[in-house]
Design a protein around this motif. Structure first.
Motif, PDB file in Angstrom:
ATOM      1  N   ASP A   1      -6.045 -16.594  26.400  1.00 35.44           N
ATOM      2  CA  ASP A   1      -5.617 -15.579  27.367  1.00 35.44           C
ATOM      3  C   ASP A   1      -6.471 -14.314  27.271  1.00 35.44           C
TER       4      ASP A   1
ATOM      5  N   THR B   1      -9.728 -10.940  17.005  1.00 38.39           N
ATOM      6  CA  THR B   1      -8.792 -11.944  16.494  1.00 38.39           C
ATOM      7  C   THR B   1      -8.925 -12.166  14.987  1.00 38.39           C
TER       8      THR B   1
ATOM      9  N   LYS C   1      -1.778 -18.455  18.119  1.00 41.05           N
ATOM     10  CA  LYS C   1      -3.073 -17.769  18.055  1.00 41.05           C
ATOM     11  C   LYS C   1      -4.083 -18.377  19.024  1.00 41.05           C
TER      12      LYS C   1
ATOM     13  N   LEU D   1       3.259 -17.010  22.290  1.00 45.21           N
ATOM     14  CA  LEU D   1       2.033 -17.800  22.243  1.00 45.21           C
ATOM     15  C   LEU D   1       1.568 -17.924  20.797  1.00 45.21           C
TER      16      LEU D   1
ATOM     17  N   TYR E   1      -3.160 -17.421  22.670  1.00 47.80           N
ATOM     18  CA  TYR E   1      -3.350 -15.986  22.866  1.00 47.80           C
ATOM     19  C   TYR E   1      -4.845 -15.659  22.970  1.00 47.80           C
TER      20      TYR E   1
ATOM     21  N   PHE F   1       2.388 -14.427  19.122  1.00 47.12           N
ATOM     22  CA  PHE F   1       2.256 -13.252  19.977  1.00 47.12           C
ATOM     23  C   PHE F   1       3.259 -13.377  21.109  1.00 47.12           C
TER      24      PHE F   1
ATOM     25  N   PRO G   1       4.427 -11.499  24.453  1.00 43.47           N
ATOM     26  CA  PRO G   1       4.211 -10.419  25.416  1.00 43.47           C
ATOM     27  C   PRO G   1       5.544  -9.886  25.942  1.00 43.47           C
TER      28      PRO G   1
END
Length: 134
Positions: A55, A30, A49, A47, A52, A39, A41
């Motif tokens: 996750d 990261t 930072k 999402l 994410y 982000f 998907p």
């Protein structure tokens, strides 16, 4: 010439990120993200930072090994943002029962948006535009 220097710098970041993925090192992985990262998907909800990263921690906890490689399909520089589309192939081993593992291959096309922030290239947005699992 400037684009070649940017690509060289981004390639180094990808190498470190791929190594961090294979080591399941969330902090090192990261590090390439700006705090403003978005982000998205494949077929998912964007999402930030923090979410994410949460996750990813869960995901890393459910896999035994990951091996990944990529190649750049195209790239451009506009308004100080370097955009690239890459194709990635990842092979993941998931634990199954005691000593067995399940192998899964994931192929993606990803769009990265990079910005030079305080002399360092950081990903400000990543979008997974295609994902195939088998």
């Amino acid at each position: 010439m400037e684009t070649d220097l940017i690509i060289s710098a981004i390639n180094e970041i990808h190498k470190k990120a791929d190594q961090a993925l294979e080591n399941k090192d969330i902090t090192a992985y990261t590090a390439m993200f700006d705090d403003s990262l978005t982000f998205t998907p494949a077929e998912g909800i964007a999402l930030n930072k923090r979410d994410y990263t949460i996750d990813l921690k869960k995901y890393f906890g459910h896999i035994k090994e990951i091996h990944t490689s990529y190649y750049r399909i195209k790239s451009s520089l506009e308004n100080e943002v370097f955009t690239e589309k890459i194709a990635r192939k990842s092979v993941i081993l998931k634990p199954k029962l005691l000593i067995f593992s399940k192998k899964q291959t994931i192929q993606t096309e990803e769009i990265y948006h990079w910005k030079n922030i305080k002399g360092e290239w950081k990903a400000i947005a990543i979008e997974i535009v295609l994902e195939e699992k088998y």
